[in-house]
Design a protein around this motif. Sequence first.
Motif, PDB file in Angstrom:
ATOM      1  N   VAL A   1       0.164   5.010   1.389  1.00 20.47           N
ATOM      2  CA  VAL A   1      -0.823   5.760   2.167  1.00 20.47           C
ATOM      3  C   VAL A   1      -0.345   7.201   2.285  1.00 20.47           C
ATOM      4  O   VAL A   1       0.744   7.466   2.809  1.00 20.47           O
ATOM      5  CB  VAL A   1      -1.004   5.138   3.571  1.00 20.47           C
TER       6      VAL A   1
ATOM      7  N   ASP B   1      -5.408   5.597   1.591  1.00 21.38           N
ATOM      8  CA  ASP B   1      -4.832   4.528   0.775  1.00 21.38           C
ATOM      9  C   ASP B   1      -5.075   4.877  -0.702  1.00 21.38           C
ATOM     10  O   ASP B   1      -6.214   4.983  -1.144  1.00 21.38           O
ATOM     11  CB  ASP B   1      -5.527   3.202   1.134  1.00 21.38           C
TER      12      ASP B   1
ATOM     13  N   ARG C   1       0.833  -1.211   0.000  1.00 23.16           N
ATOM     14  CA  ARG C   1       0.000   0.000   0.000  1.00 23.16           C
ATOM     15  C   ARG C   1       0.857   1.245   0.000  1.00 23.16           C
ATOM     16  O   ARG C   1       1.937   1.270   0.600  1.00 23.16           O
ATOM     17  CB  ARG C   1      -0.846   0.056   1.276  1.00 23.16           C
TER      18      ARG C   1
END
Length: 278
Positions: free
Chosen positions: A73, A78, A71
Amino acid sequence: MSGDPERVGHREAPILVFEDVVKRYGSILALDGVRFHVNRGEVVCLIGPSGSGKSTLLRCANALEAVDGGRVVFEGIDLADRRTNLVQVRQRIGMVFQHFELFPHMTALHNVTAGLTTVRKVPRPEAEERGLALLRKVGLADKARKHPAELSGGQQQRVAIARALAMEPDVMLFDEPTSALDPETIGEVLTVMKRLADEGMTMVVVTHEMDFARRVADWVVVFDRARVLEQGPPAQIFDQPRVARTREFLSHLGWHADADEPGNGRAGRLGVREREIP
Ligand code: ADP
């Protein structure tokens, strides 16, 4: 995010987090589980051999590329979440490219104000006032009416920095901002970047300017073959690298971690690439 007491912004929530990021181009693994974070107000420099994934990481950071695993972020959002408005996110992330990417038919001022007038709908007089102030900030007030072709590479890159700043980004990403420049104009761009850092701008900088990274970075991430080889404060990376390949990479660039030699102080020694940054 505890455990990094030497990091300037460690008490604040990280602004940008990379969690085990994977990116593939066909059979090429460009990022293989990359993990680090950027705190607000920090300068994080990404260094490492060509092809190790640094530019790809920046493109994933502003969602120009979607990740294949892990991910990214940004301020708690996200980027892969389908509810995320990527257009809005990108407006909060400034990007400076190796080859400036200015509009050749527009003046320096128009390049800086175009985003303000078209995206932000700021009235032209106000946009021009802000644009001129930004050109002044990068030392180019007298070049406002010039076109990119009339400017040196260093001047064009400073216009590109002013253009990115016009959108008042929360973080600035720099992708090898000085590697396409003539040696004599590199210093003026690094000086502008150093000033931005001193003002507290959060910056992620892919660079081969080791002297800049050593002096300006709060945190250095060393890439190698799609992975993070090691990361730490510049004193660790440049003076006492923990991984032999970091030392090899730096010595290949002419940097020798010789902090333990008498009289040499904390800073390492740069050979060919030394630059003075006021
Ligand atoms: P660096 O910035 O460290 O030089 P890059 O992120 O540019 O490295 O590249 C990492 C790897 O991904 C390299 O093997 C490169 O050839 C590959 N790569 C990067 N962009 C693309 C792309 N758009 N298509 C295919 N391969 C790519």
